[in-house]
Design an enzyme around this catalytic site. Structure first.
Site, short mmCIF file in Angstrom:
data_model
loop_
_atom_site.label_atom_id
_atom_site.label_comp_id
_atom_site.label_asym_id
_atom_site.label_seq_id
_atom_site.Cartn_x
_atom_site.Cartn_y
_atom_site.Cartn_z
N ASP A 47 0.98 -0.86 -0.06
CA ASP A 47 0.55 0.09 -0.03
C ASP A 47 0.75 1.02 -0.14
OD1 ASP A 47 -2.08 -1.66 0.25
OD2 ASP A 47 -2.31 -1.41 2.93
N GLU A 93 -11.84 -1.21 -2.32
CA GLU A 93 -11.18 -0.77 -1.62
C GLU A 93 -10.14 0.22 -2.26
OE1 GLU A 93 -10.11 -3.50 0.97
OE2 GLU A 93 -8.49 -4.65 -0.21
#
Length: 326
Positions: free
Chosen positions: A38, A204
């Site tokens: 991420d 997401e």
């Protein structure tokens, strides 16, 4: 953006997968410490130094003089963890970094695997260097089982003189909320801007990028993690999609015109190919050398599939059709 799908990602669900390309370029070069999960990427305005921040522990800081590296680990943003009093506050997720005025703001999520008890916090620095960050705790965006969303995966977007926070993961997917003038606190109610009604509602990691009159909403969908112990069925692994709107708050549609809330819309931008497996956790930045860049993490099948082996990837984006391609 990290662990909720370990529990809920048994089925990725089906999106309207309108892909604009049939092949993908391999990731750009990366040297030094290229582990990533991420990633949040930003270039310091004063001297051009690149900073990369990752999910995990207290949010790691990596520095480089170039996008391609060599990347060097410097330390943690939050060496004592977050001041938010929730489980997971020493293992913060999904950093997102922006320069607001003369201050860099790093947003992060506090949660635990499979939990909807989550909150989005922030820290500030004027340099982004290790040891310079001050934690301020919550932005006021949080969730429990009573909410339709999960308050993780923050991403800030500026529209005119206003700021908005986009966030969410599984449950009812991607939401947005207005922020105050300093981009430090929520200033209004949240509303849904992207949703996959199929399967486990696996959208997401949203990231919004403005270009040529459109707000492009990038997001990840699929199973993100644990590939070394339980490899997903082919096509169920992480991949990157996009929708767009002329308004920061939508409605968003994909390249086929399908609504990204009610119609299951989502145009595929990047999926597994060659040695790249499960790309996701993405962001977009304008780079002075390479142009608009899509950056992300991925499992390199030549290195390994474990979460601890994920790599930092990036590609230059082409816009010839008005939609991003790599």
């Amino acid at each position: 953006m990290m662990f909720n799908r370990l529990i809920f990602g048994l089925c990725a669900g089906l999106l309207s997968v309108s892909s604009l390309v049939w092949g993908y370029a391999d990731p750009g070069a990366c040297s030094g410490d290229c582990w990533a999960h991420d990633p949040a990427l930003i270039r310091r305005s004063s001297d051009g130094t690149y900073f990369r921040f990752n999910t995990g522990s207290e949010i790691g800081i990596w520095k480089s003089s170039a996008l391609t590296g060599p990347w060097v680990y410097e330390g943690a943003v939050l060496p004592n963890g977050s001041s938010i009093d929730l489980a997971g506050n020493t293992d913060c997720w999904a950093p997102d970094v922006h320069l607001v005025g003369s201050t860099y703001i790093l947003y992060y999520a506090v949660s635990t695997s499979g939990s909807q008890t989550s909150a989005i916090g922030y820290a500030t620095s004027t340099t982004m260097e290790y040891g310079s960050w001050t934690d301020h705790g919550t932005t006021g965006i949080s969730s429990t089982s009573a909410k339709p969303y999960n308050a993780i995966d923050p991403n800030l977007i500026e529209s005119g003189t206003s700021y908005y926070m986009t966030f969410g993961s599984f449950w009812d997917d991607i939401y947005q909320a207005p922020m105050n003038s300093g981009a430090t606190a929520v200033a209004g109610s949240s509303y849904q801007i992207a949703y996959n009604a199929s399967g486990t509602h696996s959208l997401e990691g949203s990231f919004m990028y403005y270009r040529s009159g459109y707000y492009y909403l990038f997001f990840s969908s699929g199973i993100c993690c644990g590939y070394d112990t339980s490899k997903p069925a082919t096509g169920s692994e992480y991949k990157i999609f996009v929708c767009r709107s002329a308004s920061v708050s939508g409605p968003f549609v994909d390249a086929a015109g399908k609504n990204c809330v009610s119609g299951g819309g989502g145009t595929l931008v990047l999926a597994s190919h060659d040695y790249v497996y499960g790309p996701g956790g993405q962001g977009v930045m304008a780079d002075p050398t390479y142009g608009t860049v899509l950056y992300y993490h991925y499992a390199n099948t030549n290195i390994g599939l474990a979460d601890s082996e994920y790599q930092f990837g990036w590609n230059t984006i082409g816009w010839s059709s008005g939609w991003p391609t790599v």
